[in-house]
Write a protein that holds these residues in place. Structure first.
Motif, short mmCIF file in Angstrom:
data_model
loop_
_atom_site.label_atom_id
_atom_site.label_comp_id
_atom_site.label_asym_id
_atom_site.label_seq_id
_atom_site.Cartn_x
_atom_site.Cartn_y
_atom_site.Cartn_z
N ALA A 84 0.81 -1.21 0.00
CA ALA A 84 0.00 0.00 0.00
C ALA A 84 0.85 1.26 0.00
CB ALA A 84 -0.93 0.00 1.22
N GLY A 85 2.13 1.15 -0.33
CA GLY A 85 2.99 2.33 -0.40
C GLY A 85 3.29 2.95 0.94
N THR A 86 3.26 2.14 2.02
CA THR A 86 3.53 2.64 3.36
C THR A 86 4.81 2.02 3.88
OG1 THR A 86 2.31 0.88 4.44
CG2 THR A 86 1.05 2.81 3.75
N ALA A 87 5.13 2.32 5.15
CA ALA A 87 6.36 1.79 5.75
C ALA A 87 6.32 0.28 5.88
CB ALA A 87 6.57 2.43 7.12
N GLY A 88 5.12 -0.30 5.90
CA GLY A 88 4.99 -1.75 5.90
C GLY A 88 5.36 -2.41 7.21
N ASN A 89 5.02 -1.78 8.33
CA ASN A 89 5.36 -2.36 9.63
C ASN A 89 4.21 -3.17 10.24
OD1 ASN A 89 7.95 -1.20 9.73
ND2 ASN A 89 7.06 0.76 10.31
N GLY A 90 3.05 -3.23 9.54
CA GLY A 90 1.83 -3.78 10.13
C GLY A 90 1.91 -5.19 10.64
N LEU A 91 1.72 -6.19 9.78
CA LEU A 91 1.65 -7.58 10.22
C LEU A 91 2.96 -8.04 10.85
CD1 LEU A 91 -0.34 -9.42 7.42
CD2 LEU A 91 -1.14 -8.66 9.65
N GLY A 92 4.08 -7.65 10.27
CA GLY A 92 5.36 -8.05 10.84
C GLY A 92 5.54 -7.52 12.24
N ALA A 93 5.13 -6.28 12.48
CA ALA A 93 5.24 -5.70 13.82
C ALA A 93 4.34 -6.40 14.80
CB ALA A 93 4.91 -4.21 13.76
N ILE A 94 3.11 -6.70 14.39
CA ILE A 94 2.18 -7.38 15.28
C ILE A 94 2.75 -8.74 15.70
CG2 ILE A 94 -0.11 -8.41 15.48
CD1 ILE A 94 -1.10 -6.26 13.51
N LYS A 95 3.24 -9.50 14.73
CA LYS A 95 3.78 -10.83 15.04
C LYS A 95 4.99 -10.73 15.96
CE LYS A 95 5.43 -15.12 13.01
NZ LYS A 95 5.80 -15.85 11.77
N ARG A 96 5.85 -9.76 15.71
CA ARG A 96 7.07 -9.61 16.50
C ARG A 96 6.76 -9.19 17.93
NH1 ARG A 96 9.27 -4.87 16.59
NH2 ARG A 96 8.54 -4.36 14.49
N LEU A 97 5.72 -8.40 18.14
CA LEU A 97 5.45 -7.83 19.45
C LEU A 97 4.63 -8.75 20.35
CD1 LEU A 97 4.56 -4.21 18.31
CD2 LEU A 97 6.55 -4.86 19.66
N CYS A 98 3.84 -9.64 19.79
CA CYS A 98 2.90 -10.41 20.61
C CYS A 98 3.51 -11.72 21.10
CB CYS A 98 1.61 -10.68 19.83
SG CYS A 98 1.78 -11.83 18.45
N SER A 99 2.83 -12.34 22.06
CA SER A 99 3.26 -13.63 22.61
C SER A 99 2.85 -14.79 21.72
CB SER A 99 2.66 -13.83 24.00
OG SER A 99 2.98 -12.78 24.87
N ARG A 100 1.71 -14.65 21.07
CA ARG A 100 1.24 -15.69 20.15
C ARG A 100 0.52 -15.03 18.99
NH1 ARG A 100 -2.40 -21.20 21.14
NH2 ARG A 100 -1.93 -22.09 19.09
N PHE A 101 0.76 -15.56 17.79
CA PHE A 101 0.21 -14.97 16.58
C PHE A 101 -0.34 -16.07 15.69
CE2 PHE A 101 0.57 -13.63 12.15
CZ PHE A 101 0.04 -12.33 12.17
N ASP A 102 -1.48 -15.80 15.05
CA ASP A 102 -2.02 -16.73 14.07
C ASP A 102 -2.77 -15.94 13.02
OD1 ASP A 102 -2.46 -19.14 12.85
OD2 ASP A 102 -3.60 -20.03 14.50
N ILE A 103 -2.84 -16.47 11.81
CA ILE A 103 -3.48 -15.75 10.71
C ILE A 103 -4.13 -16.75 9.78
CG2 ILE A 103 -1.32 -15.71 9.38
CD1 ILE A 103 -2.23 -13.01 8.23
#
Length: 338
Positions: free
Chosen positions: A93-112
Motif C-alpha cells: 500500500a505504499g507505506t512503511a509496511g510495519n503492520g503484520l510483521g510488527a504485530i507478530k514480532r510484538l505479541c506472545s502468540r500470533f495466528d493468521i
C-alpha cells in the motif's frame, strides 16, 4: 469489546479498551506498550487493505495467568503472500509496511488465516512474562467470541470453561431476548456453572433451571470432555447449536426444547467419541447454522479463537447477541496459550 472499524480514528477507542484489559492482566509496561502498538497497526491495516472490518479486544486466561487477545477480521481481498507480508518493511500500500510483521514480532502468540477474495483473520495474544507454574497445562485450548447485538452495551449470552478432576466442562448460555434482563439470566447460569461440583451436563442444567426461575430464562448447553475415556457428553435445552467436526465428518448434537428456568420437561445426555483431531463448536442462535469448516482449507491447524472469529465474521445474524465457542486439543506451541 468489539470495535467496528471504518477509519483509522477507531484505533484510539480500541487502544483505550486494550489498556484497561492490560492493567487488569498486569501485563507490565513493556507488554502494554506492545499491545498498544499492535492495536494501532491492526486497525490501520484493516482500513488500508480492506476498507473496513472488526477488531475484538478481550481478556483471556490460561493456567493461572491473564492476558489480552486481539482479533482482526475483514472481508477484504485477502493476502496473496503471507510469508512476505509478515516481514517488517513489506507493503503493498505504499507505506512503511510495519503492520503484520510488527504485530507478530510484538505479541506472545500470533495466528493468521487468509483466503483470496474472502478476507483475513488475525489473532494476537499478549501475556505477562512467563513465570514458573506447578500446574500442568490444560489439554484443551478454547477460543470464544461473545458480543452483544448492535446497539446494546451488555451481552445477553454467556459461556464458561473449567477443568474438573476428570473432565473439561464447557458451557454456552443465551438469555431470552437481549439487553439487561437477558444478561441477568446468562450471568446466573454462569454462576451456577462455575460453582457446580458435577462432571456431568445433566445435573448442571437441572441446577441452572432451579436458579434461573427468578429470571426470564435461557437456552443453555453443557459439554463434558473426558480425555482418558476419549468421550464427550452433551446435554442442551433450547436453541444452542453444537457440533463435533473433523476433517472427514461433522456430527451435530441435539438439544431438547424448553427454557431453562421456566420449562424443562427433559434433560438427556448424549455421548460421542472424541478424536484427537476433533473440533467442538458451540454457539447461540445469533450465529447462522449453515457453516462448514471444510470451506476453509487449512483451518484445522489454526487457533480456536481464530476459528471462532471467522465463523462470527461469516455467519453473524446481526439481530441478536452471539456467542461462538470453539475447542480443540492443545497444540504444541509456546508457553502462553489460552
Amino acid at each position: 469489546m468489539i470495535i467496528r472499524v471504518t477509519d483509522s480514528s477507531h484505533a484510539g477507542e480500541a487502544r483505550r479498551h486494550a489498556a484497561l484489559l492490560a492493567e487488569d492482566a498486569k501485563l507490565g509496561e513493556r507488554e502494554s506498550g506492545s499491545l498498544a502498538i499492535a492495536v494501532t497497526e491492526m486497525v490501520t491495516n484493516l482500513v488500508k487493505h480492506a476498507g473496513n472490518g472488526t477488531v475484538i479486544v478481550e481478556a483471556v486466561a490460561h493456567n493461572g495467568s491473564s492476558g489480552v487477545r486481539l482479533l482482526g477480521l475483514d472481508r477484504g481481498p485477502g493476502i496473496r503472500d503471507v510469508t512476505a507480508a509478515l516481514r517488517d518493511g513489506f507493503s503493498t500500500a505504499g507505506t512503511a509496511g510495519n503492520g503484520l510483521g510488527a504485530i507478530k514480532r510484538l505479541c506472545s502468540r500470533f495466528d493468521i488465516y487468509t483466503s483470496a477474495g474472502h478476507g483475513t483473520a488475525i489473532l494476537a495474544e499478549f501475556w505477562p512474562p512467563q513465570k514458573k507454574n506447578s500446574h500442568p497445562p490444560s489439554p484443551l485450548e478454547v477460543g470464544v467470541v461473545s458480543v452483544p447485538v448492535k446497539g446494546e452495551v451488555v451481552c445477553g449470552d454467556g459461556w464458561g470453561v473449567k477443568k474438573t478432576a476428570e473432565s473439561m466442562l464447557l458451557m454456552v448460555v443465551d438469555g431470552l431476548g437481549h439487553g439487561v434482563l437477558a444478561a441477568e439470566a446468562a450471568q446466573e447460569a454462569q454462576r451456577v456453572f462455575s460453582v457446580s461440583r458435577s462432571d456431568s451436563p445433566g445435573p448442571i442444567l437441572q441446577d441452572s433451571h432451579d436458579a434461573l426461575k427468578k429470571t426470564r430464562g435461557a437456552a443453555m448447553a453443557v459439554a463434558s470432555l473426558n480425555f482418558e475415556k476419549r468421550i464427550l457428553s452433551f446435554a442442551g435445552i433450547g436453541n444452542i447449536g453444537a457440533s463435533i467436526v473433523t476433517p472427514e465428518t461433522s456430527r451435530g448434537m441435539a438439544s431438547h426444547n424448553g427454557i431453562v428456568g421456566h420449562q424443562l420437561q427433559k434433560v438427556q445426555e448424549f455421548t460421542f467419541p472424541w478424536n484427537a483431531n476433533g473440533i467442538l463448536v458451540m454457539y447461540s442462535d445469533g450465529l447462522r447454522s449453515g457453516w462448514d469448516l471444510k470451506a476453509y482449507p487449512g483451518i484445522w491447524s489454526k487457533h480456536p479463537g481464530l476459528i471462532a472469529g471467522i465463523l462470527y465474521r461469516d455467519f453473524l445474524r446481526e439481530r441478536d447477541d452471539v456467542t461462538v465457542l470453539v475447542a480443540k486439543n492443545r497444540a504444541e506451541a509456546g508457553p502462553h496459550e489460552a
